[in-house]
Design an enzyme around this catalytic site. Sequence first.
Site, PDB file in Angstrom:
ATOM      1  N   GLY A 168      21.888  14.384  -3.411  1.00 50.15           N
ATOM      2  CA  GLY A 168      20.635  13.780  -2.545  1.00 50.15           C
ATOM      3  C   GLY A 168      19.410  14.342  -3.455  1.00 50.15           C
ATOM      4  N   HIS A 225     -12.532   2.087  -0.546  1.00 53.42           N
ATOM      5  CA  HIS A 225     -12.049   1.798   0.606  1.00 53.42           C
ATOM      6  C   HIS A 225     -11.664   0.327   0.803  1.00 53.42           C
ATOM      7  CE1 HIS A 225     -11.384   1.786   4.982  1.00 53.42           C
ATOM      8  NE2 HIS A 225     -12.280   0.762   4.956  1.00 53.42           N
TER       9      HIS A 225
END
Length: 457
Positions: free
Chosen positions: A176, A435
């Site tokens: 994993g 933004h």
Amino acid sequence: MAELNFDLVVLGGGSGGYSAAIRAAELGMSVALIEKNKLGGTCLHVGCIPTKAMLHAAEVADNAREAHECGINATFTGVDMDRVNAFREDIITKKFKGLGGLIKARGITVIEGEGRLVSPNSVAVGADTIVGKNIVLATGSYSKSLPGLEIGGRVITSEHALQMNYVPNKVAILGGGVIGVEFASVWKSFGSEVVIIEGLPHLVPNEEESISKALERAYRKRGIDYKLGVRFQGVTQNDSGVVVTLESGETVEADLLLVAVGRGPATAGCGFEEVGITMDRGYVITNERLATNIPGVYAVGDIVPGLQLAHRGYQQGFFVAEEIAGLNPVVISDTNIPKVTYCEPEIASVGLTESKAAEQYGADKIAAYDYNLAGNGKSEILGTAGSVKVVRLVDGPVVGVHMIGARVGELIGEAQLVVNWEAHPEDIAPLLHAHPTQNESLGEAFLYLAGKPLHTL
Ligand code: FAD
């Protein structure tokens, strides 16, 4: 039989080797680059680039499935693996041609064939001897297996996984770590049932524990199964599939078993030990300036113990070329190398985890802030969950950044600059973050740690 003489001989044309060759040529050295397979090595042909092409295709499949969520009519009707493979190979071919052009333009002599170090300053390739004033070893790595676990048939490595022309119904993945979770992500998006078998208690066990847990939650939600803290015992295979047995006696049935238990140094048969180079379990031991114990012989990339990442190889290749040229380059810090795991959701990190920072500096000397992407406008638009965690020293610099969420790999540039330049949150807090971008989440975390929270309490 010929003897050819160069300022620098590089053995292996992957990320580490070709960057050493390119930089050395730029610095005026005559350079021979010996490659037995294809220039570009693991990263270009069977590593970073092909897997990311597959992950992109997987993301497109998910986009088709989820398109209705933002009002777009689209239907996912399946995966044409021949075309996915063609898409991937087309990208590799273009990058391979580009690399060949760069190497040619720098006047580097490419020698095709398998090289073997035969003395501290020469490499034999077939009947020829390539002599260098300096030598860089860069032979890379191979997919490891476990003792007694033979690769073949339905037990495959990542190299085989990239060549498949069908989507398996069910895949078991042993390991994993980065490669295991990336393939799990691809196959799940392509429609396979996936189960990951991991011996340690968490997926991506080298990451901050909160990030591992977030990935486990996300994978559970995506329907990717995993078994953690379990020990592999053996596998049997027949014409239709594999049966994996765990030490607990539990069995896992699947079409295939992908073995993703890490990569080992590809140094066997390269002559290094015979020439007297100090080795440890197949790795080449160097000092921090990447010099081996034999004067004039250096090593870079995956054969040097540490993180096996292409950008570490590039940086080391550059470093060694400049070192040989006498430019006294700054030693590369292995602690602050940026890492990205390109599964969905992505993981990106640089520097110390909170627990490592506490161990190193004392729990009372550090502060951490975990910004939840739920507060970020762009993350909301992308429909991703996740977080951005910043670890700093109290009244001191940022020492670690750990992120999970869609596309957070793209935020690692800023994070690695901040950590490597040892910037304080107060230095970065006044800087603007456009933004709406996910970058703002880093800005919010820096603002918080500078004592000026904006969109947080
Ligand atoms: P390699 O790239 O392995 O190159 C070594 C070269 O040397 C090879 O071309 C080989 O043919 C040649 N060679 C070996 N022996 C000889 C010899 N005796 N004579 C002549 N030539 C020889 N890293 C990342 O940073 N980002 C990723 O997203 C990423 N994804 C990966 C995904 C997968 C599935 C895998 C397997 C790896 C991934 N990596 C990734 C790791 C990255 O590919 C390696 O860290 C990088 O390729 C190492 O570069 P290297 O130059 O040390 O070795």
